[in-house]
Design a protein around this motif. Structure first.
Motif, short mmCIF file in Angstrom:
data_model
loop_
_atom_site.label_atom_id
_atom_site.label_comp_id
_atom_site.label_asym_id
_atom_site.label_seq_id
_atom_site.Cartn_x
_atom_site.Cartn_y
_atom_site.Cartn_z
N TYR A 195 15.38 3.05 -10.17
CA TYR A 195 15.31 1.59 -9.29
C TYR A 195 14.74 0.44 -9.88
CZ TYR A 195 16.20 4.89 -5.27
OH TYR A 195 16.66 5.43 -4.29
N TYR A 196 14.94 0.47 -11.52
CA TYR A 196 14.88 -0.85 -12.02
C TYR A 196 16.30 -1.61 -12.11
CZ TYR A 196 9.93 -0.21 -13.43
OH TYR A 196 8.71 -0.09 -13.37
N ARG A 197 17.20 -0.66 -11.93
CA ARG A 197 18.86 -1.18 -11.91
C ARG A 197 18.98 -1.91 -13.30
NH1 ARG A 197 20.46 2.06 -10.26
NH2 ARG A 197 22.64 0.81 -10.00
N ILE A 198 18.86 -1.09 -14.24
CA ILE A 198 19.15 -1.75 -15.62
C ILE A 198 20.53 -1.23 -16.37
CG2 ILE A 198 18.32 -1.99 -17.94
CD1 ILE A 198 17.27 -4.08 -16.42
N GLY A 199 21.48 -1.81 -16.59
CA GLY A 199 22.37 -1.39 -17.71
C GLY A 199 23.03 -2.55 -18.31
N PHE A 200 23.69 -2.24 -19.74
CA PHE A 200 24.62 -3.23 -20.18
C PHE A 200 25.74 -2.70 -20.29
CE2 PHE A 200 20.28 -2.89 -22.27
CZ PHE A 200 19.82 -4.39 -21.70
N ALA A 201 26.98 -3.68 -19.99
CA ALA A 201 28.49 -3.44 -20.12
C ALA A 201 28.87 -3.92 -21.27
CB ALA A 201 28.89 -3.80 -18.88
N ALA A 222 12.84 -6.78 -14.79
CA ALA A 222 13.73 -5.45 -15.38
C ALA A 222 14.02 -5.27 -16.83
CB ALA A 222 14.65 -5.17 -14.25
N LEU A 223 14.68 -6.44 -17.22
CA LEU A 223 14.97 -6.68 -18.53
C LEU A 223 13.78 -6.60 -19.32
CD1 LEU A 223 17.80 -9.37 -18.14
CD2 LEU A 223 17.89 -6.98 -19.06
N THR A 224 12.62 -7.07 -19.10
CA THR A 224 11.45 -7.21 -19.57
C THR A 224 10.94 -5.79 -19.86
OG1 THR A 224 10.87 -9.38 -19.08
CG2 THR A 224 9.03 -7.96 -19.85
N ALA A 225 11.06 -4.85 -18.80
CA ALA A 225 10.59 -3.50 -18.84
C ALA A 225 11.53 -2.83 -19.88
CB ALA A 225 10.77 -2.98 -17.50
N ALA A 226 13.00 -2.96 -19.71
CA ALA A 226 13.98 -2.37 -20.67
C ALA A 226 13.67 -2.70 -22.02
CB ALA A 226 15.28 -2.76 -20.24
N SER A 227 13.22 -3.90 -22.38
CA SER A 227 12.89 -4.34 -23.76
C SER A 227 11.81 -3.58 -24.29
CB SER A 227 12.56 -6.02 -23.71
OG SER A 227 12.34 -6.17 -24.99
N ALA A 228 10.79 -3.44 -23.37
CA ALA A 228 9.63 -2.77 -23.96
C ALA A 228 9.96 -1.21 -24.07
CB ALA A 228 8.65 -2.95 -22.83
N VAL A 229 10.77 -0.62 -23.30
CA VAL A 229 11.33 0.70 -23.54
C VAL A 229 12.01 0.79 -24.78
CG1 VAL A 229 12.73 2.55 -22.72
CG2 VAL A 229 10.97 1.33 -21.05
N ILE A 230 12.89 -0.25 -25.20
CA ILE A 230 13.47 0.18 -26.41
C ILE A 230 12.79 -0.08 -27.60
CG2 ILE A 230 15.48 -1.40 -27.89
CD1 ILE A 230 16.63 -2.28 -24.94
N GLN A 231 11.86 -0.98 -27.35
CA GLN A 231 10.94 -1.21 -28.61
C GLN A 231 9.77 0.04 -28.80
OE1 GLN A 231 9.70 -5.57 -29.49
NE2 GLN A 231 10.54 -5.58 -27.46
N HIS A 232 9.59 0.42 -27.90
CA HIS A 232 8.53 1.43 -27.92
C HIS A 232 8.64 3.12 -27.82
CE1 HIS A 232 5.75 -1.87 -28.53
NE2 HIS A 232 6.15 -2.42 -27.36
N VAL A 233 10.02 3.26 -27.27
CA VAL A 233 10.12 4.66 -27.07
C VAL A 233 11.30 5.28 -28.11
CG1 VAL A 233 11.27 6.21 -25.30
CG2 VAL A 233 9.92 4.49 -24.44
N ASP A 234 10.83 6.29 -28.62
CA ASP A 234 11.78 7.00 -29.71
C ASP A 234 12.67 8.03 -29.03
OD1 ASP A 234 12.13 7.80 -32.57
OD2 ASP A 234 11.87 9.67 -31.74
#
Ligand SMILES: Cc1ncc(COP(=O)(O)O)c(C=O)c1O
Length: 311
Positions: A195-201, A222-234
């Protein structure tokens, strides 16, 4: 037995604690972070995020060859706009899918006046060249298609490669996108951020109706949340943890309902052969039959993950 407690037909996702914590730390709930907008600071906001995303997924797929990159509302928005493009610019008169694929392809194609032709693998190789929507890992059963199969299909049809399940399955080799017409990605399934509705095409040509997504029509929180996930989740740790949970979920379902499922490559899914319906009493067999797509029974394990959530 109430199977709905354990499995569902629609595929959502499960948000593990590593994703949850990364989003909490990003403080996207503070509106003050997004007060100032008129100075254009957000117009290229996604560019660095997509750069980092490409690095992050690099062991699984090379997205660098695609010059046109768009933030989208999950992969669904990209499916909609690419279908519109195919109809209006490429003069497509149908789209192809594999039998048992994600039902959204047919639903969206229908709203664009495009008929959907669902075929099996060898029928597709013999069909007149066209546009193929193909998910990998496959929404049919959650398993990964080999690069050999992928490239055979892509040699015949312009293939829109839907990687909505990327990150949910171990891969022997990176997915080969060298023949793909476009590639879609999403945060819904691998991270439970539905329900954040994030994707990249990613595309080889401009998709005009997605152009303004870059500048304006995107969700910066939502992009801010996605960015945090990219930086902190392995990704590897998350995948290993979720594969363990998948094994546990299938064992729980067997113990508590008697239903025997095979874990799919994708941790979100399990499947069974339709012949196994004969093992169960009529009520259960009838309920299980509702999960049938093409020649498999497929179910999403999200309800079991949610009831087994620890922390
Ligand atoms: C293969 C596939 N592609 C795309 C989607 C759309 O999901 P989202 O827009 O959340 O990425 C789904 C959802 O079920 C899916 O299974």
């Amino acid at each position: 037995v109430n199977l709905d407690k354990y499995v569902c037909q629609a595929v959502y996702g499960y948000m593990p604690s590593s994703v949850h914590n990364a989003i909490v730390d990003a403080r996207t709930d503070d509106p003050a972070k997004f007060h100032v907008v008129s100075d254009g600071r957000y117009e290229r906001f996604q560019e660095k995020i997509i750069d980092r995303f490409q690095d992050w997924v690099r062991p699984e797929v090379d997205l660098l060859p695609f010059p046109y990159r768009y933030p989208t509302m999950g992969s669904e928005e990209a499916i909609r706009e690419i279908m519109t493009y195919l109809r209006e610019v490429e003069n497509a008169d149908r789209i192809y899918t594999l039998r048992g694929e994600y039902e959204g392809y047919k639903a969206v194609a229908g709203t664009r006046g495009l008929p959907t032709v669902a075929l099996d693998f060898y029928e597709l190789l013999a069909a007149p060249p066209g546009f193929l929507f193909l998910s990998n890992p496959s929404a049919r059963d959650g398993n990964v298609l080999s690069n050999t199969d992928l490239n055979q299909l892509a040699a015949r049809h312009k293939t829109i490669l839907d990687l909505a399940y990327l990150g949910t399955a171990p891969l022997d080799k990176p997915i080969d996108t060298s023949h793909a017409y476009a590639v879609l990605t999403s945060f819904s399934k691998p991270f439970g951020m539905f329900y954040y509705r994030i994707g990249f095409a990613f595309a080889r040509t401009e998709i005009p109706s997605l152009w303004a997504n870059k500048k304006w029509f995107k969700s910066v929180p939502a992009l801010t949340a996605a960015s945090a996930v990219i930086q902190h989740v392995d990704r590897r740790t998350l995948l290993a943890d979720m594969k363990r949970r998948q094994t546990l979920a299938c064992a729980t379902i067997k113990d508590e309902t008697g239903v025997m499922l095979t874990p799919s490559d994708s941790f979100l899914l399990a499947h069974a052969h339709p012949e196994t319906l004969a093992w169960y009493d009529d009520d259960l067999a009838q309920h299980l039959a509702e999960f049938r797509r093409a020649d498999t029974l497929r179910m999403c394990l999200t309800p079991t993950f949610e009831s087994q959530r620890t922390g």
